[in-house]
Design an enzyme around this catalytic site. Sequence first.
Site, mmCIF file in Angstrom:
data_model
loop_
_atom_site.group_PDB
_atom_site.id
_atom_site.type_symbol
_atom_site.label_atom_id
_atom_site.label_comp_id
_atom_site.label_asym_id
_atom_site.label_seq_id
_atom_site.Cartn_x
_atom_site.Cartn_y
_atom_site.Cartn_z
ATOM 1 N N SER A 141 -7.692 7.233 5.638
ATOM 2 C CA SER A 141 -6.416 7.937 5.626
ATOM 3 C C SER A 141 -6.667 9.434 5.514
ATOM 4 O O SER A 141 -7.720 9.867 5.025
ATOM 5 C CB SER A 141 -5.571 7.482 4.435
ATOM 6 N N TYR A 154 -4.271 6.223 -4.433
ATOM 7 C CA TYR A 154 -4.313 5.729 -3.056
ATOM 8 C C TYR A 154 -5.391 6.483 -2.295
ATOM 9 O O TYR A 154 -6.214 5.891 -1.584
ATOM 10 C CB TYR A 154 -2.958 5.924 -2.376
#
Length: 280
Positions: A141, A154
């Site tokens: 990501s 995250y």
Amino acid sequence: MQFQNKVIVVTGAGGGVGEQLVLQLLEKGASVAAVDINLEALEKTKNKTHEPERVSIHQTDITDKKGVSTLAKEVKHIHGHIDGLINNAGIIQDFITIFDLNDSTVDRLMNINFYGMLNMTRAFIPYLAEQPEAFIGNVSSMGGFLPVPGQAMYGASKAAVKIATEGLRLELSKTNIQVSLIIPGGIETDIKKNSGLKNSEIKEEDKKTAGIKLTSPYKASEIIIKGIGKSKAKILVGSDCKVMDFLYRFMPIRAGKIISKVMSKNHGGIFSDTDKLVKR
């Protein structure tokens, strides 16, 4: 890498980018083993295909090592060989600080995003090694290389995916298995809802305020497949990701300020002040 007559395993195939990966790989002549924890979602994906006979669906919890080991054997038995693996499955967290995040959420983020990828990779490598050419594509990501306030854990889980994938590429550099690190920016999917978050909708006005230009799942999948086909080591998905990748490498402080400003505009309430921390 050509996809014609290849067998590709795709996790998170029940929707969003995973669903589009399945559909586009089929268009390129591949057969696909579609993996997701949600059986109903997998069935919907399969029903959208024009050649369902080339798709096998597998309801699997990728955090379960034994289940993943069984999955690998099952895919080999059904398809006869395995040529590629795309570890696409993942979840995000609510926009809250590390200090306010509960332990179970931290564990879930790491178990799905990192250990799920690790379990799948370890289980499928022996089968990929049997083929003259094969690949692994791991989805990290933008938050895995750029710290995002309110998404720090995250980001940590995706940073773990990033480093592990880069290391794996070096470890497998003299083998038949190519490894691609896939880094998406903002994608228009239901990941917030699928992650079980309280506020799962992103309002249009919030997107405009933050200057967010989301990439569609179709376009994201197109970029990923094209990048894997060209054996790219790093595949950046979305204009936002490309811009922030450049800024963070050459101007990390400025990039951090930009992302913090965006998060403050849309999630300003998440940031604990010193008084709150001291009182606790």
